[in-house]
Motif scaffolding. Structure first.
Motif, short mmCIF file in Angstrom:
data_model
loop_
_atom_site.label_atom_id
_atom_site.label_comp_id
_atom_site.label_asym_id
_atom_site.label_seq_id
_atom_site.Cartn_x
_atom_site.Cartn_y
_atom_site.Cartn_z
N THR A 1 0.39 5.20 0.21
CA THR A 1 1.66 4.67 0.70
C THR A 1 1.60 3.16 0.85
O THR A 1 2.43 2.43 0.30
CB THR A 1 1.99 5.30 2.06
OG1 THR A 1 1.67 6.69 1.98
CG2 THR A 1 3.44 5.11 2.40
N LEU A 2 0.56 2.71 1.58
CA LEU A 2 0.42 1.26 1.73
C LEU A 2 0.17 0.61 0.38
O LEU A 2 0.62 -0.51 0.13
CB LEU A 2 -0.73 0.95 2.68
CG LEU A 2 -0.41 1.08 4.16
CD1 LEU A 2 -1.65 0.79 4.99
CD2 LEU A 2 0.71 0.12 4.54
N GLY A 3 -0.52 1.31 -0.48
CA GLY A 3 -0.78 0.77 -1.81
C GLY A 3 0.51 0.51 -2.56
O GLY A 3 0.68 -0.52 -3.20
N LYS A 4 1.45 1.47 -2.46
CA LYS A 4 2.71 1.27 -3.16
C LYS A 4 3.52 0.14 -2.53
O LYS A 4 4.15 -0.65 -3.24
CB LYS A 4 3.51 2.57 -3.19
CG LYS A 4 2.96 3.50 -4.26
CD LYS A 4 3.56 4.87 -4.25
CE LYS A 4 2.86 5.68 -5.33
NZ LYS A 4 2.89 7.11 -5.06
N TRP A 5 3.49 0.07 -1.21
CA TRP A 5 4.11 -1.09 -0.55
C TRP A 5 3.48 -2.38 -1.06
O TRP A 5 4.18 -3.34 -1.38
CB TRP A 5 3.94 -0.99 0.97
CG TRP A 5 5.03 -0.21 1.62
CD1 TRP A 5 4.96 1.07 2.05
CD2 TRP A 5 6.35 -0.67 1.89
NE1 TRP A 5 6.15 1.45 2.57
CE2 TRP A 5 7.05 0.40 2.50
CE3 TRP A 5 7.02 -1.88 1.68
CZ2 TRP A 5 8.37 0.29 2.90
CZ3 TRP A 5 8.34 -1.98 2.09
CH2 TRP A 5 9.01 -0.90 2.69
N HIS A 6 2.16 -2.39 -1.11
CA HIS A 6 1.44 -3.57 -1.61
C HIS A 6 1.95 -3.95 -2.99
O HIS A 6 2.31 -5.09 -3.25
CB HIS A 6 -0.07 -3.24 -1.63
CG HIS A 6 -0.91 -4.26 -2.33
ND1 HIS A 6 -2.15 -3.96 -2.84
CD2 HIS A 6 -0.70 -5.56 -2.62
CE1 HIS A 6 -2.67 -5.05 -3.41
NE2 HIS A 6 -1.80 -6.03 -3.28
N PHE A 7 2.03 -2.94 -3.87
CA PHE A 7 2.44 -3.25 -5.24
C PHE A 7 3.85 -3.82 -5.28
O PHE A 7 4.10 -4.87 -5.88
CB PHE A 7 2.36 -1.99 -6.12
CG PHE A 7 3.02 -2.20 -7.45
CD1 PHE A 7 2.42 -3.00 -8.41
CD2 PHE A 7 4.26 -1.64 -7.75
CE1 PHE A 7 3.02 -3.23 -9.63
CE2 PHE A 7 4.86 -1.87 -8.96
CZ PHE A 7 4.24 -2.66 -9.91
#
Lengths: 220, 155, 633
Positions: free
Chosen positions: C422-428
């Motif tokens: 989830t945070l990874g997608k936010w990051h992206f």
């Protein structure tokens, strides 16, 4: 049966790698390929600045071809001595190999002494790394070559006194082979330097001044 | 196999029937056996004699290397001799000297550094460095105008 | 081998935990981790520098920082991002993944590998110390002569720059030799070159480029340091020296360097896309050959950085043609990636998102690059923000996004834990939007005439709005990096354990535990086809996807590495000793000061100390057996 016989006949040591070349030897060749670019850059710099010095001494006033021919010959013969050293090591005669290693180191030292003599003479005649473009490019190029020779001499002396004492192993033969490859490379760099900087560049003289040069470019 | 281009292509890409650049795993799979003569199998008697010198125990004989070394020495003497009469060469002097230097270079690399007797990969590695160096620095000198008329006049 | 007594100052560490075990480590995985951590720290530093630059340019006639500081910041931002972030981060992936992907237990020269890292670390620290010792370098990342000469840059900053980059160059050279030998020599049985993963191929091309390009910049930097310290004439116009020579030497290195920066990311993307599309890479051979061709052609385009120097129409035309030609293999790769995605069963995990972002952003950057392949348009764009936009699209949108893709993809393998999705997608998404908001407006700023490297601009030039938007975007990028850091912290704190093969991978690194044991492979794998691990899991796909029939199980060839028990190379202090000696030796060069024009030199005592330390290290290194118990296997 035939296959077994072939395998036993094959006395060349096959390194345990994909290419059949030992890691160290491949590394050394990659390094030599890389070193081509190193010396290439210095030689190209020298060539870009041919005939560009605005003050003397110029190459045609100062280069001493007879002396350098002798030192070139010394370095070439050190290469022959080097290949004989490797050859005798491969033939497992330790004594002869050691003799020729020391011969290479001696000839390399003689070459370095010639270079020191040459540099001292040039400085006395007024050519320093600061005096003009020729001095800068010449001293730095031949100086880095001399540094390579010096490292080679240290390498060979270390080898003669540390490794070549008892029986030879295939590893110490390869050590010597690698030192030899390095030494020959230093020799071929000098072959190019001698031809390009001494023999061809001997007649180089004073360059056009910046203004004259600009005028020639614009006029041409 | 007769077509040299087809042969080079096969050698590069379809080596030993496997796909693309499969590097051989064993010495026996190498295209050139370690003791192949440097001058091929054919040739005049002198070459055949030189070939035999390279077939010594398992590495070339000291005599072979000595001959090569003396040859290089003679070439150096010839170079200096040419240098003393450079005026009679005129414009060809530079070309002749460069060719002589290149010849010495190749001989040392091929025999003293025994690339001729060694794995082809090592020749490829060294040649890639050397050829790229020559190519880019010659282009650089051309772009810098080292071969332009006003430079040649100044020289 | 006869051994001679050699004074050992410290005995060899044997424990595999604790600080000393990291300092003396020769394990490629640990060295890769060290590279990764260091590079990420420099990424943060260079990011802060960029934020200050954007803060200064936010509004017209801003006086947040002085022009001098501004010059130092953009110089160090560029230098750091290129030499201390993208290159070492690529080296981190090389170190971690090359041995795992080719089925080896370590790199060919473990101690040389450690030497590369320490030389890189010391060199980078030395470079950044300049901030505190009289001012950082301030002449731009390509340091054009003769601005860099001691007449126009009297401080020590550029000497720090030249010598620091020289040290980093030595580190890169050592690393590149190591990787070339590792890839050519250490592959598992059956892994021919055309069965290697594309990432390994691109590492090979990158390493060859580094091995051949680094000497050129080393020579240029040696010449520059000599000019600065010993007053030689290489780039001194007063003595007839030619500043254009520096440009030639720099870009002879600099253009291969561009591919050194982008090819690893291309390799990562070529690994990620097939896994998340559940399809083999489209046109494997074409991707490999395109990479190799780029590596070769990259040598013959350097003068397109010098179109406005005045090399003449013939030279400009020739380099235009070669520059436009090199776009062809790059395009081949892009079409192959799209062919890979086409018809695949896509999983849009974070690594995949970053890879897709890479393709999109790289296409934009590539297209703007084509526009300045032509000298007439380049003359309009030279030294404007259009150039800044272009190279950020290829280096940030290309390299950095590609490296993040690799980070998310391989994180479970390296640490044994998955990064949060989830945070990874936010990051992206925050990073992608922030990136475009930052660098998109720079295209029209540049075409509107805003020069790069100006510390401020007058009101009413029409540049305020775009600059303010760009600054806002830069803050978005900063937020996305914060999200990434939070993600890392949460992942480390979590108790989850990743599977050995969380993404249903195709290459050998997924066949071993996560994180891998010190010896990597308990048994050296036997490779039978490209993507061997995938076809072991799915033998039924081999015919459809590769047109090959599964081979009957041959008797396993007795492994040749190590014999009965697995021998690992022992830890060693000598790499760090040699690196320290080399760095002190090169740094000591600054001590040679010219008192009066002439020959008055101060003895370079610091260099002498460094050389002594280095010699001690080299001797210890060469006399030290590879591992204590087995005599030099």
């Amino acid at each position: 049966m035939a296959q077994v016989a072939v395998k036993q006949e094959q006395h060349v040591h096959v390194a345990d790698t994909n290419t059949g070349i030992s890691n160290r030897k491949l590394l050394l060749w990659v390094f030599l390929a890389s070193d081509c670019l190193f010396f290439g850059s210095f030689i190209a710099t020298y060539l870009v600045y041919r005939n560009q010095s605005t003050t003397g001494p110029y190459p045609n006033e100062i280069l001493d071809i007879p002396i350098t021919s002798v030192s070139t010959f010394v370095l070439l013969m050190s290469s022959l001595a080097m290949v004989l050293a490797v050859n005798y090591a491969q033939r497992n005669s330790v004594g002869l190999a050691r003799f020729w290693i020391l011969a290479v180191a001696a000839l390399g030292t003689v070459f370095l002494l010639f270079q020191i003599y040459e540099f001292t003479t040039f400085v006395n005649e007024g050519l320093t790394i600061r005096s003009n473009l020729f001095g800068t490019t010449f001293f730095i190029l031949t100086g880095f070559h001399g540094l390579h020779v010096f490292i080679g001499v240290l390498w060979l002396l270390g080898m003669a006194f540390a490794h070549f004492k008892g029986a030879l192993t295939s590893r110490s033969v390869e050590d010597l082979e690698m030192a030899g490859l390095y030494w020959h490379f230093v020799d071929i760099v000098w072959i190019i330097i001698f031809t390009v900087i001494y023999l061809i560049g001997f007649s180089d003289g004073e360059g056009l001044s910046t203004i004259e040069h600009a005028a020639a470019v614009v006029g041409g | 196999m007769a077509n040299p281009i087809a042969r080079a292509w096969r050698k590069l890409f379809y080596h030993e029937g496997d796909r693309y650049f499969l590097l051989p795993r064993t010495d026996s799979a190498l295209p050139n056996p370690p003791n192949e003569g440097p001058f091929g199998d054919a040739g005049p008697p002198v070459l055949a004699w030189l070939n035999r010198l390279t077939y010594g125990d398992r590495v070339p004989t000291p005599l072979f290397y000595t001959i090569i070394g003396i040859g290089l020495g003679v070439l150096t003497v010839i170079e200096v001799w040419f240098f003393t009469m450079r005026d009679s060469f005129g414009a060809f002097f530079v070309t002749v000297m460069l060719l002589l230097a290149l010849f010495k270079f190749v001989v040392v690399v091929a025999f003293f550094m025994h690339l001729r007797f060694d794995k082809n990969l090592l020749s490829l590695v060294f040649a890639s460095g050397f050829i790229i160096a020559i190519a880019i620095f010659v282009i650089m000198l051309v772009v810098q105008g080292q071969f332009s008329p006003d430079k040649l006049v100044a020289a | 081998m006869t051994t001679i007594a050699f004074p050992k100052l410290i005995s060899r560490p044997t424990s595999y935990t604790g600080l000393w075990s990291w300092i003396a480590t020769v394990d490629h995985k640990r060295i890769g981790t060290l590279y990764g951590i260091t590079a990420f720290l420099y990424f943060l530093i260079a990011g802060v520098e960029a934020l200050i630059i954007r803060g200064q340019l936010r509004e017209a006639e801003s006086d947040l920082i002085s022009p001098e500081i501004f010059n130092q910041l953009f110089t160090m931002h560029g230098t750091t991002m290129i030499f201390l972030v993208v290159m070492p981060m690529s080296a981190a992936f090389f170190n971690w993944m090359i041995p795992l992907m080719i089925g080896a237990r370590d790199v060919a020269f473990p101690r040389l590998n450690a030497f590369s890292y320490w030389a890189f670390l010391f060199g980078s620290i030395f470079l950044n110390l300049s901030f505190f010792l009289g001012g950082a370098p301030n002449a731009g990342w390509f340091g054009y002569a003769n601005l860099t000469g001691s007449v126009y840059s009297p401080g020590d900053g550029l000497t720090f720059w030249a010598l620091g980059l020289l040290i980093l160059g030595v580190a890169s050279l050592a690393a590149s030799f190591n990787f070339v030998v590792t890839i050519l020599n250490m592959r598992a049985p059956g892994m021919s070159l055309m069965r290697m993963p594309v990432f390994v191929w691109m590492s090979l091309v990158t390493s060859i480029l580094m091995a051949l390009a680094m000497p050129v910049i080393a020579v240029a930097l040696i010449q520059l340091s000599l000019d600065r310290v010993l007053d030689t004439n290489f780039f001194n116009p007063a003595a007839g020296g030619d500043p254009v020579l520096w440009q030639h030497l720099f870009w002879l290195f600099g253009h291969p360097e561009v591919y050194i920066l982008i090819l690893p990311a291309m390799g990562i993307v070529s690994e990620v896309l097939p896994v998340y599309s559940r399809k083999p890479l489209f046109g494997y051979a074409a991707v490999v050959f395109a990479g190799a061709v780029i590596g070769f052609m990259g040598w013959f385009v350097w003068s397109h950085h010098m179109f406005t120097v005045g090399l003449g129409p013939a030279a400009n035309a020739a380099f235009t043609i070669s520059t436009m030609l090199i776009a062809v293999p790059t395009g081949v790769k892009i079409f192959n990636w799209m062919g890979t995605i086409w018809g695949g069963k896509l999983r849009l995990d974070t690594a995949m998102l970053f890879s897709l972002g890479f393709i999109a952003m790289f296409i934009i950057g590539g297209l703007s690059g084509i526009t300045h392949a032509s000298p007439p348009t380049d003359a309009q764009q030279q030294d404007t923000y259009y150039i800044v936009a272009h190279f950020h699209y290829v280096l940030f949108g290309g390299s950095i996004l590609g490296l993040f893709a690799g980070g998310y993809y391989w994180w479970p393998k390296m640490t044994g834990k998955r990064l949060g999705e989830t945070l990874g997608k936010w990051h992206f998404w925050v990073m992608l939007v922030g990136f475009n908001v930052t660098f998109g407006p720079m295209h029209w700023l540049g075409l509107n005439g805003m020069p790069r490297r100006i510390s401020t601009y007058a009101e009413g030039m029409g540049w305020e709005t775009s600059n303010a938007i760009a600054t806002f975007g830069a803050m978005l990028i900063a937020v996305s990096v914060l999200i990434f850091i939070i993600n890392i912290i949460r992942t480390i704190a979590s108790k989850q354990e990743a599977e050995d093969d969380p993404w249903d991978g195709r290459t050998l690194e997924w066949s071993i535990p996560s994180p891998p044991p010190a010896y990597n492979f308990a048994r050296i794998p036997q490779v039978k086809s490209l993507d061997d691990f995938w076809y072991q899991k799915h033998p039924e796909l081999l015919h459809d996807e590769r047109g090959e029939e599964p081979e009957s199980d041959e008797p396993v060839v007795e492994e040749t590495h190590g014999g009965g028990s697995i021998h690992l190379p022992g830890m060693s202090y000598y790499p760090i000793v040699v690196a320290l000696g080399m760095v002190i030796g090169i740094v000591g060069f600054m001590e040679i000061r010219v008192d009066i024009p002439g020959t008055d030199l101060v003895f370079p005592w610091l260099s002498a100390v460094g050389i002594a330390i280095g010699m001690y290290g080299v001797m210890g290194w060469s006399l030290e057996p590879v591992s204590e118990e087995g005599g030099g296997h």
